[in-house]
Scaffold this motif. Structure first.
Motif, PDB file in Angstrom:
ATOM      1  N   ASP A  31     -22.962  -7.077  16.117  1.00 44.59           N
ATOM      2  CA  ASP A  31     -22.185  -6.104  16.894  1.00 44.59           C
ATOM      3  C   ASP A  31     -21.767  -4.934  16.003  1.00 44.59           C
ATOM      4  OD1 ASP A  31     -22.227  -7.664  19.251  1.00 44.59           O
ATOM      5  OD2 ASP A  31     -20.531  -8.843  18.548  1.00 44.59           O
ATOM      6  N   VAL A  32     -21.294  -5.273  14.803  1.00 41.42           N
ATOM      7  CA  VAL A  32     -20.840  -4.241  13.860  1.00 41.42           C
ATOM      8  C   VAL A  32     -21.997  -3.312  13.493  1.00 41.42           C
ATOM      9  CG1 VAL A  32     -20.006  -3.825  11.504  1.00 41.42           C
ATOM     10  CG2 VAL A  32     -18.966  -5.627  12.888  1.00 41.42           C
ATOM     11  N   ILE A  33     -23.122  -3.886  13.122  1.00 42.30           N
ATOM     12  CA  ILE A  33     -24.253  -3.079  12.652  1.00 42.30           C
ATOM     13  C   ILE A  33     -24.815  -2.214  13.778  1.00 42.30           C
ATOM     14  CG2 ILE A  33     -26.544  -3.172  11.577  1.00 42.30           C
ATOM     15  CD1 ILE A  33     -25.658  -5.895  10.353  1.00 42.30           C
ATOM     16  N   SER A  34     -24.926  -2.776  14.985  1.00 43.06           N
ATOM     17  CA  SER A  34     -25.453  -2.009  16.123  1.00 43.06           C
ATOM     18  C   SER A  34     -24.564  -0.816  16.452  1.00 43.06           C
ATOM     19  CB  SER A  34     -25.585  -2.913  17.355  1.00 43.06           C
ATOM     20  OG  SER A  34     -26.619  -3.842  17.177  1.00 43.06           O
ATOM     21  N   LEU A  35     -23.233  -1.002  16.406  1.00 50.55           N
ATOM     22  CA  LEU A  35     -22.323   0.103  16.706  1.00 50.55           C
ATOM     23  C   LEU A  35     -22.343   1.151  15.599  1.00 50.55           C
ATOM     24  CD1 LEU A  35     -19.315  -1.775  18.345  1.00 50.55           C
ATOM     25  CD2 LEU A  35     -20.991  -0.315  19.456  1.00 50.55           C
ATOM     26  N   HIS A  36     -22.475   0.728  14.342  1.00 49.66           N
ATOM     27  CA  HIS A  36     -22.647   1.691  13.252  1.00 49.66           C
ATOM     28  C   HIS A  36     -23.884   2.545  13.512  1.00 49.66           C
ATOM     29  CE1 HIS A  36     -19.935   1.365   9.719  1.00 49.66           C
ATOM     30  NE2 HIS A  36     -19.575   0.235  10.309  1.00 49.66           N
ATOM     31  N   GLN A  37     -24.952   1.877  13.934  1.00 47.38           N
ATOM     32  CA  GLN A  37     -26.206   2.582  14.197  1.00 47.38           C
ATOM     33  C   GLN A  37     -26.055   3.556  15.366  1.00 47.38           C
ATOM     34  OE1 GLN A  37     -29.783   0.327  13.317  1.00 47.38           O
ATOM     35  NE2 GLN A  37     -30.613   0.914  15.301  1.00 47.38           N
ATOM     36  N   LEU A  92     -12.221  -9.322   6.836  1.00 44.14           N
ATOM     37  CA  LEU A  92     -12.811  -8.796   8.061  1.00 44.14           C
ATOM     38  C   LEU A  92     -14.182  -8.218   7.737  1.00 44.14           C
ATOM     39  CD1 LEU A  92      -9.576  -7.149   9.410  1.00 44.14           C
ATOM     40  CD2 LEU A  92     -10.885  -8.864  10.671  1.00 44.14           C
ATOM     41  N   TYR A  93     -15.192  -8.660   8.472  1.00 41.41           N
ATOM     42  CA  TYR A  93     -16.544  -8.188   8.186  1.00 41.41           C
ATOM     43  C   TYR A  93     -16.673  -6.707   8.543  1.00 41.41           C
ATOM     44  CZ  TYR A  93     -21.604  -7.668   8.271  1.00 41.41           C
ATOM     45  OH  TYR A  93     -22.883  -7.238   8.020  1.00 41.41           O
ATOM     46  N   GLY A  94     -17.234  -5.947   7.598  1.00 42.97           N
ATOM     47  CA  GLY A  94     -17.475  -4.528   7.830  1.00 42.97           C
ATOM     48  C   GLY A  94     -16.327  -3.613   7.459  1.00 42.97           C
ATOM     49  N   LEU A  95     -15.173  -4.169   7.034  1.00 45.83           N
ATOM     50  CA  LEU A  95     -14.014  -3.324   6.728  1.00 45.83           C
ATOM     51  C   LEU A  95     -14.307  -2.360   5.586  1.00 45.83           C
ATOM     52  CD1 LEU A  95     -11.102  -2.588   7.352  1.00 45.83           C
ATOM     53  CD2 LEU A  95     -10.349  -4.454   5.873  1.00 45.83           C
ATOM     54  N   TYR A  96     -15.090  -2.797   4.605  1.00 48.51           N
ATOM     55  CA  TYR A  96     -15.447  -1.922   3.480  1.00 48.51           C
ATOM     56  C   TYR A  96     -16.143  -0.655   3.980  1.00 48.51           C
ATOM     57  CZ  TYR A  96     -18.133  -0.192  -0.516  1.00 48.51           C
ATOM     58  OH  TYR A  96     -18.704   0.604  -1.471  1.00 48.51           O
ATOM     59  N   PRO A 154     -24.119 -10.238   3.905  1.00 49.49           N
ATOM     60  CA  PRO A 154     -23.086 -10.271   2.858  1.00 49.49           C
ATOM     61  C   PRO A 154     -21.731  -9.827   3.411  1.00 49.49           C
ATOM     62  CG  PRO A 154     -25.007  -8.994   2.168  1.00 49.49           C
ATOM     63  CD  PRO A 154     -25.146  -9.231   3.633  1.00 49.49           C
ATOM     64  N   ILE A 155     -20.674 -10.477   2.970  1.00 53.82           N
ATOM     65  CA  ILE A 155     -19.302 -10.125   3.360  1.00 53.82           C
ATOM     66  C   ILE A 155     -18.624  -9.515   2.142  1.00 53.82           C
ATOM     67  CG2 ILE A 155     -17.103 -11.021   4.218  1.00 53.82           C
ATOM     68  CD1 ILE A 155     -18.800 -13.387   5.408  1.00 53.82           C
ATOM     69  N   HIS A 156     -18.151  -8.256   2.280  1.00 54.61           N
ATOM     70  CA  HIS A 156     -17.607  -7.505   1.144  1.00 54.61           C
ATOM     71  C   HIS A 156     -16.084  -7.465   1.162  1.00 54.61           C
ATOM     72  CE1 HIS A 156     -21.675  -5.908   1.909  1.00 54.61           C
ATOM     73  NE2 HIS A 156     -21.743  -5.700   0.610  1.00 54.61           N
ATOM     74  N   ASN A 157     -15.486  -7.301  -0.031  1.00 56.32           N
ATOM     75  CA  ASN A 157     -14.050  -7.023  -0.087  1.00 56.32           C
ATOM     76  C   ASN A 157     -13.836  -5.520   0.013  1.00 56.32           C
ATOM     77  OD1 ASN A 157     -14.604  -5.954  -2.615  1.00 56.32           O
ATOM     78  ND2 ASN A 157     -13.453  -7.477  -3.769  1.00 56.32           N
ATOM     79  N   LEU A 158     -12.584  -5.076  -0.113  1.00 55.42           N
ATOM     80  CA  LEU A 158     -12.267  -3.662   0.108  1.00 55.42           C
ATOM     81  C   LEU A 158     -12.893  -2.730  -0.919  1.00 55.42           C
ATOM     82  CD1 LEU A 158      -8.521  -3.940   1.158  1.00 55.42           C
ATOM     83  CD2 LEU A 158     -10.500  -3.492   2.613  1.00 55.42           C
ATOM     84  N   SER A 178     -18.487   4.118  13.468  1.00 53.88           N
ATOM     85  CA  SER A 178     -18.361   3.488  12.147  1.00 53.88           C
ATOM     86  C   SER A 178     -17.010   2.834  11.901  1.00 53.88           C
ATOM     87  CB  SER A 178     -18.641   4.511  11.042  1.00 53.88           C
ATOM     88  OG  SER A 178     -17.841   5.655  11.216  1.00 53.88           O
ATOM     89  N   ASN A 179     -16.027   3.042  12.805  1.00 52.00           N
ATOM     90  CA  ASN A 179     -14.708   2.418  12.619  1.00 52.00           C
ATOM     91  C   ASN A 179     -14.656   1.076  13.344  1.00 52.00           C
ATOM     92  OD1 ASN A 179     -14.923   3.991  14.975  1.00 52.00           O
ATOM     93  ND2 ASN A 179     -12.718   4.057  15.256  1.00 52.00           N
TER      94      ASN A 179
END
Length: 657
Positions: free
Chosen positions: A269-275, A245-249, A205-209, A279-280
């Motif tokens: 890439d986003v999820i792996s780095l969050h893990q 932008l994916y993950g900005l929320y 899912p792609i979220h807004n702000l 988180s930024n």
């Protein structure tokens, strides 16, 4: 839509010192309050709040505005969200008016698409965790990739079943219209029958702000050669790929607190780095970074770190896009992962602490990185090195901040072993070319038909001259904002030839003087503020300060806040302790207004003199000179230079040319 009356009530009730005081510790200093700026790191307070004027201004980073703009900047609220926050804080009933039929139709469509997207996300998530197909195919894949259940649930990942139309039929049974299934691109048609766009895919899912789902990315689980591995939702009323932008929320708070943003290519890439505890981090979802996305990042930080895999060809292909980031004033750094690794694979193979240490220690500033990378390819070839110098100069020339440009010039000159002056000259040439090109584009644009002739004259070529004119114009507007309704005293001769004293407001005096001479401001925000003052005085009114600090135009708001903000105030200790008496501006207001008017007019005269000189030169270069026209131009030149001498004398200046 919140009514105008309700907005007025909210703005009247909102105390800026109380609003900002909830987020920033403030101390009293003179008539204002000061504190450490929440928008940049500082040790000495430069953040000023004026309760009387209802504005804040940081004299360190330049941020300024009113209570609403503070909430929008600090809390990243939208305008309606900021108003609702203040309404709740001050117990003001929110009255909303019914939008027009056209507005309502658009709102209904957007809300229908949001509701459908929310339903789809929940459906896909249930399929991932509860259906046998989802658990066997998609959930096992995600776990094999090393994603924890916590991360899978945090990002709301799901699965769209492989059956031809399972999701579409479920949505229809739940009263979602076919029209919106097609507009959202969740479904498509073939032979007038619906089928699922994302069938057989893991769903991102792609979220807004604010966290609402705008669209989806889908990763194919089968090995079908005729279907792309990744697809995204198509453009719709709620999803615009170039502005998302994916993950900005999930990243925005960390981006602000750490004053940095990591940019990667894909969802995983986003999820792996969050893990891994980073988180930024956000992603462009495989597309080139757009201007709107860069501006979105800049709302949270001016520091951007790009994470690349080890492919030099891919990095060089991204250079042009990075130049666009530099032009927006962001500081760009690059982290290059080892060969064969990308952020996702590196994060899966290493412990979180090692991943964090790697991205922190390997980050290199983009200009130096680009210079070293391209320099290694020149092989001492003078032609290729000359091309490299031009390429690096182009990138440096895009950086708005002069000090940063100078530091990069010094560093890159050393790296390339070229004369620093050569780099300075090349960069100055590029910046001049860009400036002139921009001016030509502006002058070729549509000009308004009405207004004095002066408003249509070409702007001066010199940027230094433009800045001088700008400062003269802003000084006049500053006096209007601070003292517009104050009275100035003048002695005039009456019908009986006797001298008598009259009082004229600053607004009346300035406005009538400029109107009589048909003078306008070159700075559009200055002109707009002047016109608001002029329109109000013709109705015997004085515009309230909030009419400017809360104006819909951000240019007018920003200028008003800047001109109303005063960094320093004169301490009474000068009089009581040191016995030093200083006449302040208000006590000598008439002289201040006259000085500002004369300085403004002197600059206008100098512009007109230059234009007249140019016209005379053009006439003199013609084969057949129009003597009559030349005579008129010469007389005009003499009149203008005489007036210039008069104004210069009034300002105690000497004209040397």
């Amino acid at each position: 839509m919140i009514t105008a009356d309700t907005i007025d009530k909210i703005m009247d009730a909102a105390r800026i010192d109380e609003v900002i005081g909830e987020f920033v510790p403030l101390k009293k200093r003179g008539v204002n309050l000061i504190g450490l700026c929440p928008f940049h790191n500082e040790k000495t307070p430069s953040f000023n709040v004026s309760a009387a004027k209802g504005i804040y201004k940081c004299f360190g980073c330049g941020k300024g505005g009113n209570a609403v703009s503070f909430l929008m900047d600090h809390e990243h609220f939208s305008y309606p969200e900021a108003l609702r926050y203040l309404a709740k804080k001050y117990s003001i009933e929110l009255v909303e008016e019914k939008p027009s039929e056209e507005q309502q139709q658009l709102l209904d469509e957007k809300e229908s698409l949001f509701n459908l997207s929310a339903f789809a996300q929940k459906y896909f998530e249930e399929q991932l965790h509860q259906s046998e197909e989802g658990k066997a195919i998609a959930l096992s894949y995600l776990k094999e990739r090393g994603f924890t259940l916590e991360m899978i649930k945090k990002f709301g990942l799901g699965y769209c079943p492989g059956k031809w139309d399972q999701f579409s039929q479920t949505a229809l049974k739940n009263a979602y219209k076919k029209e919106y299934l097609l507009k959202s691109s969740l479904s498509k048609t073939k032979d007038q029958l619906l089928y699922d766009t994302f069938r057989g895919r893991v769903m991102f899912p792609i979220h807004n702000l604010s966290g609402r789902v705008l669209g989806f990315g889908g990763r194919l689980m089968s090995d079908e050669k005729n279907r792309p591995k990744y697809i995204n939702s198509a453009e719709s009323e709620i999803y615009h790929k170039s502005k998302v932008l994916y993950g900005l929320y999930f990243a925005k708070s960390a981006m602000v607190s750490q004053d940095n943003c990591y940019l990667v290519e894909g969802y995983t890439d986003v999820i792996s780095l969050h893990q891994a505890g980073i988180s930024n981090v956000i992603a462009t979802s495989g597309t080139s970074l757009t201007g709107d996305q860069i501006k979105l990042i800049r709302r949270y930080t001016t520091n951007l770190t790009l994470l690349f895999d080890g492919d030099p060809a891919g990095i060089k292909a991204a250079f042009r896009g990075i130049d666009m980031i530099l032009e927006e004033g962001l500081n760009v750094r690059i982290v290059l992962f080892p060969d064969g690794e990308d952020p996702d694979s590196y994060a899966r193979k290493n412990r979180p602490v090692e991943v964090q240490r790697f991205v922190e220690t390997q980050a290199a500033d983009f200009i130096s990185f680009k210079t070293e990378l391209l320099l290694a390819e020149t092989a001492n070839d003078p032609i290729r090195k000359a091309s490299l110098i031009k390429d690096i100069a182009q990138s440096i020339s895009l950086i708005p901040e002069a000090i940063t440009r100078t530091l990069y010039i010094q560093k890159c000159s050393n790296l390339m072993q070229v004369d620093e002056k050569l780099m300075v000259d090349e960069i100055s040439k590029l910046r001049r070319q860009r400036f002139l090109k921009r001016k030509q584009a502006e002058s070729s644009g549509h000009q308004p038909d009405e207004g004095p002739v002066i408003a249509d004259r070409k702007p001066p070529v010199s940027s230094e001259l433009t800045e001088q004119n700008d400062s003269q114009e802003k000084e006049l507007i500053r006096l209007l904002l601070h003292y517009g309704e104050r009275e100035l005293r003048f002695e005039v001769e009456n019908e009986d030839k006797q001298m008598e004293e009259v009082e004229v407001s600053v607004v009346d005096f300035v406005a009538s003087d400029l109107r009589e001479d048909q003078l306008q401001f070159d700075n559009q925000a200055c002109q707009a503020i002047f016109e608001l003052f002029d329109a109000a005085r013709q109705e015997d009114k004085t515009p309230a300060i909030k009419q400017f600090t809360e104006h819909p135009s951000p240019e007018i708001r920003t200028l008003a806040v800047d001109l109303l903000s005063t960094r320093y105030s004169l301490s009474k200790n000068w009089e009581t302790r040191h016995r030093i008496y200083v006449v302040d501006e208000e006590e000598n207001l008439r002289a201040a207004v006259m000085h500002a008017l004369y300085a403004f007019k002197l600059k206008k005269l100098e512009e007109m003199i230059r234009e007249t000189q140019e016209a005379i030169r053009r006439l003199a270069s013609e084969v057949h000179i129009d003597e009559e026209d030349m005579q008129r131009k010469m007389e005009m030149y003499r009149d203008l230079t005489f007036k210039r001498q008069q104004f210069a004398a009034a300002l105690n200046r000497v004209v040397t040319k």
